[in-house]
Structure formats: C-alpha cells, structure tokens
Design an enzyme around this catalytic site. Structure first.
Site, PDB file in Angstrom:
ATOM      1  CD  GLU A 220      29.071 -43.656  73.112  1.00 37.78           C
ATOM      2  OE1 GLU A 220      28.703 -43.376  74.330  1.00 37.78           O
ATOM      3  OE2 GLU A 220      30.046 -44.011  72.906  1.00 37.78           O
ATOM      4  NE  ARG A 224      27.797 -41.617  76.485  1.00 34.74           N
ATOM      5  CZ  ARG A 224      29.108 -41.058  76.410  1.00 34.74           C
ATOM      6  NH1 ARG A 224      29.215 -39.767  77.364  1.00 34.74           N
ATOM      7  NH2 ARG A 224      30.140 -41.129  75.817  1.00 34.74           N
ATOM      8  CG  ASP A 353      34.765 -51.895  75.667  1.00 34.56           C
ATOM      9  OD1 ASP A 353      34.018 -52.106  74.818  1.00 34.56           O
ATOM     10  OD2 ASP A 353      35.264 -50.751  76.031  1.00 34.56           O
ATOM     11  CD  GLU A 487      36.921 -47.072  81.105  1.00 35.35           C
ATOM     12  OE1 GLU A 487      37.645 -46.100  81.295  1.00 35.35           O
ATOM     13  OE2 GLU A 487      35.642 -46.838  80.262  1.00 35.35           O
TER      14      GLU A 487
END
Ligand code: DMJ
Length: 593
Positions: A220, A224, A353, A487
């Site tokens: 994360e 980010r 993913d 998404e």
C-alpha cells in the site's frame, strides 16, 4: 544458504586446505576485502567445492585463495554473490553517509543531478465536443468537492470521514500521514488545479515524514506513496518529489531481507523488521503485494542511479520463474522463507490482480524490451483463459476463482480491472490474437457494467456471483458494499481509448450520476453499505483511491487521447502515471536490467 547458518569458524576449518595444492592466484586479504569479500559470516561457502580443492573459476563461480601458513584459505563464491557483496558494501556506505548527514535528509543526499524533461502528454487539449467538455468539467468539480472537504476536515491526515467530518486512519500506512494528499497530487496536476497542487506540494515539503516508528503495508505504501510521489515528480519536475520517493524507497528495502528475497507484507520502517499477515496461508507473502512493486522500483533506480531497487524486483521474477505453476497458474500465496507456494488459491481479483497487471505494464514501460515480463504475462493470460474464464448461461463472460482445482463462480469488483488489462495487452498478443484480447476486454467490461446495472443504486457490489440461479449479482450481505472503487471505470477508460466505442463514455457517465446521487454528501464522498437497497447507508470513508483513481479515470474518459497517451505513460495500480523508458532516450541498457 546453509553455510551462512554455520558459525564462521566452522566454515573456515572447512576450507583450510594444503597450500601446495592451491592452483588459484593468491591475493592478500586486503585485496579480497576491497573486491567485496568481507566477514566470513557473510560469505556463502559451498562445501562440495572444497573437496575439489581450489577449483579454478568457471563461468558460474569465483574462487579466491589466501596463503595461510602451510594452508590455503579458499573462498568459493557464486559470481552473483560476489556482485551482491560488493553491492551490499556500496549500500552500507551510502547508508552510513546518509545517517551522518542526518536522518531527515536520507534519500535526498547523493542523488545524481538530473535534467528534467517533461514527458509528452502531461497536459492535454480541451475536449472539442461541448457535451464532453461539460462532463469533464463536472468531474473536475467532483474532485474539488472531495479535495476541499478533505482539506477542511482532515488536512494532513490519511483520509476523510465525510459524514462525521473528521480524519480517518487506516493501519495500512502505520503512522505515515497524508495519504490523500500524496495520492491526489497527480490528479490535481492533470486537472490543472494549480492552487491545490501548490498547497499539496508545500505540505509534502514541510510535513511528509517517513521517520516514524510504525509497521506499514509495503504494497500500500509503495503503490500510493512511492507511486504518487514518482508521478508528481515526472509531471511537475519538482525535486522534492524525487527526493521523497527515493527516501521512502530506501525505507522499504529491509522488507526484502528474507531467505528468498520475496519481501514481507508488513515492515516496521524504523527497525526494519518485517513479517507477514497473520491470516496468510502458511506464513506466506501475497502475490498481488510482492508482485506489485516492479514499476515503481524500476523508476526508483532510474531516478536515483542506485541499481538496488531494480535488482530486488528482478529477483522476485527469478524466484517465480524457478517454481512449478499448477496448470500454469500462479497461486496467491508464496512462503518467503521456503520459496514454496502456500494454499493453491488463484484469483485475478483480490490477492492476485495487480501481479498480472505489472507483468504487462513492465513490458510496456520498458518500451517493449522486457521480453521476460511479456512472456510471463501472455503465458499467464493463456492459463487464465483456459482455467478461469467462463460464460454464464445468460451469455456473460466472467473470471472465476480457482481453489485447488475447483472453481468458485464469483467475480470481485477488483477483478473488473482485467477488462482494461486485456485490451491494453491486445497489441502484443501472440499468434494474431489482438482482436481476441480486445474482445476479452469488451466482454469483461460488459459483465462488470451488468453488475452495476443490476443494483438499485447503479453502483457495483464488492463481489457478484454466477451460481444458484443468479448472474452478476451479489448474494451475500457482506459482498453488497461499494467503497468508491475504480476498477470498472478504469476498464471503461481503457476500452474507450482503445476502441472509441461511445458506450464506454455512456457507462462512465451513468457511474458519475450514481456517485453524485448516492455517494456525495456535504462533507465529501462516502462508500455505501448495500447497493441493492434504495436507502443509502454510508460507510463514512472517503478512500484516497477515489481521488487518485476513480476521479482520474473518469476525467481521462472524458478527455482527448493526448492527455497521458499510452505510448508515453503507463499507470501504476493506483492510477499514478509513470513514463515509458524509451529506448531512444538512452534507457535501453536500463530496460535490459
Ligand atoms: C487500489 O488501491 C488499487 O487499485 C489496488 O491495486 C487495488 N485496490 C484499490 C482500489 O480498489
């Protein structure tokens, strides 16, 4: 590896051999040290070679011997370990220098001078069509609403609680602060919100601090914070973003200190101690987490001149390529100590993913020179098509999940990004399959649109199923929420750019209307607990990815193709644009690494 676990004196004994049988060159110990050979405990000693007594170096290994009384101290190292030792020394030296200059400046010091050239398409033209322009302006107004409220009620904190009008903290970032600011920087830039970009930059300069004693999620923080800072640098050329990105990248490096080099999921960035999520199968690291560092780390090497970042992620590839894959699929769990797969659960949504996304984008970002990434991507898509992609009786294509050979006929909102990925990868698809990959993208986009259209709020659930007589509908209460995820809109944006079929803009606009109707509140935008209910129950969180991804992809959907064109930019998984490292700009050697 074994030898490093043995006490050093045992290793030493093992390699004392008769001096007169030593055929290798004799170096002084000082010389060896200067070549990168250090304390014995750091060396990997291969016992089987001791029996052969001072084998001359071959292509794979290096042997160095030091005369010691009647004996010969021989050190066998695999060549890559020699290089690694030299690299470790360089890094240690750099770190010492940085520490000496004060921790605040870490990463800022020692960066090579760099002439900034803004890549093509950092700004674009106004859309020619007045309706499109109007819609794009509306999306910019949404960004302003989200930003202004964050600024008013949660400035400097990670996220906003738009109903209770206060800050929201998630433990994903430890006590690093300012996630919304860093995540939003590039969206502010491309929307030409200049005042807001300036105040965000000033906050980064004065307040963004990584010297905190906290455990963070490596994934994360990378997607980010590192991603956000890199994009802000490439768009604006402001040095502060480059320095902060490299400083943070360095803080993440201890995560790779595992026996295989597969990083830990969690890292205390002060102590450098890492561990994995307690819930992860058999102490494993997660595919979508360690597989989603590549783009950022390659750029960290590009901007810092320090090869270590790219080396860390290339090693992840190596480990993966050595492993057998069940049916050619990648399980979501990999143990960083044993290098073995955990539970055989395969998903193109959560836990898997963005690993697939980064294989494709690594190839694209290398100006199509990263052949290994390309092969891994198209091989994986082939296995996904064979084992996971199915069609419902109503004709909807979906991507199921695979658990030890059995299919679970469920698709997550997260999985909907794959429509855009298939279309983006269509151009390079082997065996003339370009049209087929665009078609896969279009089918997934249609299914994900259906998952929105079949709810009362016209916003999609977290997961939807294709069993028990339903299609593209959530059947479990805990899968009915929508947390402002991007998404589906992301896939519309890719499909629009690659086909110019107007239905994608239409679907995107439906999403804008639904967001305005159900998620917009006085204090910003909130997620929804049940998209099938007519009455909103808000979750009271304005996720930072709403500003970095959802609104950015919407804005791009209603922009001309000259804004962040795909030939020059790839988006990280948090929608932070990173420039393609073009061969003819002298990046070829870097791409090959
Ligand atoms: C984002 O942080 C990224 O897109 C990530 O890859 C997956 N989840 C969220 C948004 O849903």
């Amino acid at each position: 590896m074994i030898a490093t676990l043995l006490p050093w004196w045992l290793n030493l004994q093992a390699i004392l051999i008769n001096r007169f049988s030593c055929r290798e060159q004799h170096s002084s110990y000082a010389e060896l040290v200067s070549q990168g050979f250090r304390a014995h405990s750091r060396l990997l000693l291969h016992h089987k070679h001791f029996a052969n007594q001072c084998l001359p170096p071959n292509t794979d290994q290096t042997v160095r011997c030091i005369p010691m009384k009647r004996n010969c101290l021989c050190i066998n190292l695999w060549r890559k370990e020699v290089e690694q030792a030299a690299l470790d020394i360089r890094q240690d030296k750099e770190k010492l220098l940085q520490d000496a200059r004060g921790r605040k400046e870490a990463g800022a010091s020692g960066l090579p001078q760099r002439l900034f050239r803004q890549p093509v398409g950092a700004v674009g033209q106004e859309p020619a069509d007045p309706t499109v322009r109007q819609r794009r302006d509306k999306i910019k107004e949404m960004m302003k609403h989200a930003w202004d409220n964050y600024k008013r009620y949660a400035w400097g904190l990670n996220e906003l609680k738009p109903i209770s009008k206060q800050g929201h903290s998630s433990n994903l970032f430890g006590n690093i602060q300012g996630a919304t600011i860093v995540d939003a920087l590039d969206t502010l830039y491309i929307m030409e919100m200049k005042e807001e970009f300036k105040e965000a930059k000033e906050w980064v300069e004065k307040n963004l601090d990584f010297n905190v004693n906290a455990e963070i999620s490596v994934f994360e923080v990378n997607i980010r914070f590192v991603g956000g800072l890199l994009s802000a640098y490439y768009l604006s050329g402001e040095e502060v973003f480059r320095k902060k990105a490299v400083e943070l990248g360095e803080k993440l490096l201890p995560a790779f200190n595992t026996p295989t080099g597969i990083p830990w999921a969690l890292l205390n960035i002060k102590s450098g101690i890492g561990r994995n999520w307690p819930w992860a199968s058999g102490g494993s690291s997660i595919l979508a987490e360690f597989g989603t560092l590549h783009l950022e780390f390659v750029h960290l090497t590009h901007l810092s001149g320090n090869p270590v970042f790219a080396e860390k992620v290339m090693n992840i590839r190596k480990v993966l390529n050595r492993l057998d894959k069940p049916e050619g699929l990648y399980p979501n769990y990999l143990n960083p100590s044993s290098g073995q797969w955990g539970q055989h659960h395969v998903s193109i949504g959560g836990l898997g993913d963005s690993f697939y996304e980064y294989l494709l984008k690594a190839w694209l970002m290398s100006d199509k020179t990263d052949e290994e990434g390309k092969k891994m991507y198209y091989d994986a898509v082939q296995a996904i098509e064979t084992h996971l992609i199915r069609k419902s009786s109503g004709g909807l294509m979906y991507i199921a999940e695979w658990k030890g050979g059995l299919l679970e006929h469920k698709m997550g909102h997260l999985t909907c990004f794959a429509g855009g990925m298939f279309a983006l990868g269509a151009d390079g698809a082997p065996n003339d399959k370009t049209g087929h990959h665009i078609e896969l993208g279009a089918e997934i986009a249609r299914t994900c649109h259906e998952s929105y259209d079949r709810t009362s709020m016209k916003l999609g659930p977290e997961a939807f199923r294709f069993d028990g007589g339903v299609e593209a509908i959530a059947t479990r209460q805990n899968e009915k929420y929508y947390i402002l995820r991007p998404e589906v809109i992301e896939t519309y944006m890719y499909m629009w750019r690659l086909t110019h079929d107007p239905k994608y803009r239409q679907w995107g606009w439906e999403a804008v209307e639904a967001l305005e109707k159900h998620c917009r509140v006085d204090g910003g935008y909130s997620g929804i607990r049940d998209v099938y209910n007519n009455h909103e129950s808000h979750d009271d969180v304005q996720q930072s990815f709403f500003l970095s991804e959802t609104l950015k992809y919407l804005y791009l959907l209603f922009s001309e193709d000259d804004l962040l064109p795909f030939e020059h930019w790839v988006f990280n998984t948090e929608a932070h644009p990173l420039p393609v490292l073009h061969k003819d700009d002298g990046n070829n050697e870097e791409n090959q690494k």
